[in-house]
Design a protein around this motif. Structure first.
Motif, PDB file in Angstrom:
ATOM      1  N   LYS A 351       0.807  -1.218   0.000  1.00  0.00           N
ATOM      2  CA  LYS A 351       0.000   0.000   0.000  1.00  0.00           C
ATOM      3  C   LYS A 351       0.845   1.277   0.000  1.00  0.00           C
ATOM      4  N   TRP A 352       2.153   1.165  -0.259  1.00  0.00           N
ATOM      5  CA  TRP A 352       3.026   2.329  -0.400  1.00  0.00           C
ATOM      6  C   TRP A 352       3.492   2.406  -1.861  1.00  0.00           C
ATOM      7  N   TYR A 353       3.338   3.594  -2.474  1.00  0.00           N
ATOM      8  CA  TYR A 353       3.656   3.739  -3.892  1.00  0.00           C
ATOM      9  C   TYR A 353       4.432   5.032  -4.143  1.00  0.00           C
ATOM     10  N   SER A 384      -2.181   4.055   0.767  1.00  0.00           N
ATOM     11  CA  SER A 384      -3.603   3.709   0.801  1.00  0.00           C
ATOM     12  C   SER A 384      -3.982   3.161   2.162  1.00  0.00           C
ATOM     13  N   PHE A 385      -5.192   3.495   2.609  1.00  0.00           N
ATOM     14  CA  PHE A 385      -5.708   3.056   3.902  1.00  0.00           C
ATOM     15  C   PHE A 385      -7.135   2.546   3.733  1.00  0.00           C
ATOM     16  N   TRP A 386      -7.601   1.810   4.737  1.00  0.00           N
ATOM     17  CA  TRP A 386      -9.012   1.427   4.868  1.00  0.00           C
ATOM     18  C   TRP A 386      -9.538   0.792   3.583  1.00  0.00           C
ATOM     19  N   LYS A 387      -8.923  -0.323   3.211  1.00  0.00           N
ATOM     20  CA  LYS A 387      -9.345  -1.088   2.030  1.00  0.00           C
ATOM     21  C   LYS A 387      -9.315  -0.222   0.760  1.00  0.00           C
ATOM     22  N   ASN A 388      -8.286   0.616   0.689  1.00  0.00           N
ATOM     23  CA  ASN A 388      -8.020   1.470  -0.478  1.00  0.00           C
ATOM     24  C   ASN A 388      -9.055   2.569  -0.702  1.00  0.00           C
ATOM     25  N   LEU A 390      -9.177   5.335   1.235  1.00  0.00           N
ATOM     26  CA  LEU A 390      -8.490   6.585   1.542  1.00  0.00           C
ATOM     27  C   LEU A 390      -7.089   6.543   0.957  1.00  0.00           C
ATOM     28  N   THR A 391      -6.719   7.570   0.217  1.00  0.00           N
ATOM     29  CA  THR A 391      -5.386   7.683  -0.361  1.00  0.00           C
ATOM     30  C   THR A 391      -4.792   9.028   0.038  1.00  0.00           C
ATOM     31  N   ALA A 392      -3.643   8.977   0.687  1.00  0.00           N
ATOM     32  CA  ALA A 392      -2.916  10.194   1.066  1.00  0.00           C
ATOM     33  C   ALA A 392      -1.663  10.288   0.205  1.00  0.00           C
TER      34      ALA A 392
END
Length: 460
Positions: A351-353, A384-388, A390-392
């Motif tokens: 989840k890190w890009y 990405s968070f919470w099953k994708n 939320l994206t920060a």
């Protein structure tokens, strides 16, 4: 800027401020009726778009050195568009593999703009009558079209089409009609042939021909004067004619996702921004959109999406071109160049890009302007968070601060060098959340038949 008049030096410092407000209202209505069990359908679509734009500008220049004085100007320009479009379309299925699409379309645009230009003198704002006024541009376009598509047993597919358009456009200034109205009818044929090279259709050749029309964006038609410096300005041209283009394209699609496109586009009355003197003996430079005689562009494009490793995805687009154009005084320009885009996505952890993208455009000429090479590099980090949902992300656009477009213009013994700041280096932080809650509801999508017309509004 600096003026050197026989050794007498004058420096000019200018300050230009502007404020723009936009309002937009769009309404679409559809009526669909199924005609048979094969999927034939009748569509009736209505679109209304209203756009209101107000531009407020202030311009102040201070002269120091040999000449010492100030100049102060301001302008208030309001533009209103009322755009109506109606489509009546028939999609008729003929057997299992053929279809006929035919229909009628009518669009009407009523554009009005009020121009007020003033200068400050003796503690009073005084109107510049030559620049102020009330203008109007009305446009009626009627069209009828026919298109036939079919597929053969060897999976070859063929599409043939013909579109006829009648246009009547009238520009006017202060309720006085401009002499050269636009009143013409044109035909636009089209042809497309797709040829699979194997049974899996993983490789395919596509050959196409289209005759198209590209009408000028509405903002280029407005005769509004926008200062660039104390001795130059940009202005619109209500007498612009549309561009007619013949486009021949050959495509090779391989691996289902890679493509190579080769083609030529021959344009008549192409539109370019041309630099010229305000008058024969004037030191004032005008940048105006005009129809140049013709333009021919040969091009080749290669698209290569690739998954280099499980953690590295890359998409590359390369375009090479050769452009030849002739401007109104017979001067010819020939220029070859390339344009490249590359986007890389790295998965550094779950989840890190990291996204790293780049853009490059080589030097090219258009009209009597030469644009220097330019490039830009952007970088962003995403999580990405919470099953994708939320994206920060943290991003830096134009890392090396190279998003400057340097333009050199030459005409009739005058040469200007302009640096346009399309985009300066930006850094920021963003959060995006995808809301998805409750029971999903099905709804009918409202279609629009005014995509071409609204694109001319969106370019303002």
């Amino acid at each position: 800027m600096t003026i050197n008049n026989n050794g007498n030096i004058t420096n000019i410092a200018s300050k230009y401020g502007f404020l723009t407000s936009n309002q937009r209202v769009s309404v679409s209505a559809n009526y669909f009726r199924n005609l048979d069990t094969l999927g034939s359908i009748f569509k009736l679509m209505f679109d209304y778009n209203n756009s209101q734009k107000d531009d407020y500008n202030d311009y102040n220049s201070t002269y120091t050195g040999f000449m010492t004085f100030d100049t102060t100007y301001r302008s208030d320009v309001g533009t209103g568009n009322n755009l109506y479009t109606i489509n009546a379309d028939f999609d008729i299925h003929v057997g299992k593999v053929s279809k006929i699409a035919t229909g009628l379309k009518y669009s009407y645009n009523d554009m009005k703009y009020d121009r007020l230009y003033e200068y400050f003198k003796n503690d009073l704002w005084q109107t510049i009558n030559d620049l102020s006024g009330n203008d109007r541009y009305t446009e009626n376009i009627s069209a009828v079209y026919f298109r036939y598509t079919t597929r053969f047993r060897n999976n070859f597919s063929l599409a043939l089409g013909l579109r006829g358009e009648y246009t009547y456009a009238v520009p006017s200034t202060n309720s006085t009609m401009v002499a050269d109205k636009q009143n013409y009818f044109s035909l636009f044929p089209s042809f497309n042939l797709s040829m699979p090279l194997n049974e899996k259709q993983s490789q395919m050749f596509v050959l196409s021909y289209n005759r198209r029309i590209r009408r000028p964006s509405f903002w280029t038609l407005v005769p509004v004067r926008t200062p660039i410096s104390e001795t130059s300005y940009q202005v619109g041209n209500p007498k612009l004619q549309p561009v007619f283009a013949n486009d021949i394209n050959f495509s090779w699609i391989f691996g289902r996702k890679y493509s190579l496109n080769l083609g030529v586009q021959i344009r008549k009355d192409d539109i370019a921004q041309v630099m010229e003197r305000a008058s024969d003996n004037s030191d004032i430079i005008v940048f105006m959109f005009k129809n140049i005689s013709n333009s021919t562009q040969w091009y080749a494009n290669l698209s290569l999406p690739a998954q280099i490793t499980p953690w590295w995805g890359m998409t590359t687009n390369l375009t090479g071109f050769n452009m030849r154009n002739t401007i109104q005084d017979g001067e010819k320009n020939f220029r070859s160049g390339i344009q490249a885009n590359m986007n890389n996505t790295f998965t550094v952890a779950k989840k890190w890009y990291i996204d790293l993208s780049g853009f490059y455009m080589s030097k090219f000429e258009f009209g009597n302007m030469t644009i220097d090479p330019m490039y830009m590099v952007n970088l962003s980090f995403k999580r990405s968070f919470w099953k994708n949902r939320l994206t920060a992300s943290i991003f830096v656009n134009d890392i090396f601060n190279t998003g400057l477009q340097k333009v050199t213009s030459s005409n009739n013994g005058a040469t200007t060098r302009t640096v346009v700041c399309n985009m300066l280096r930006q850094a920021g932080f963003s959060i995006r959340y995808n809301f998805k809650a409750g029971k999903q509801q099905k709804y009918k999508r409202v279609e629009s038949g005014a995509a071409e017309e609204t694109s001319r509004l969106n370019a303002q």
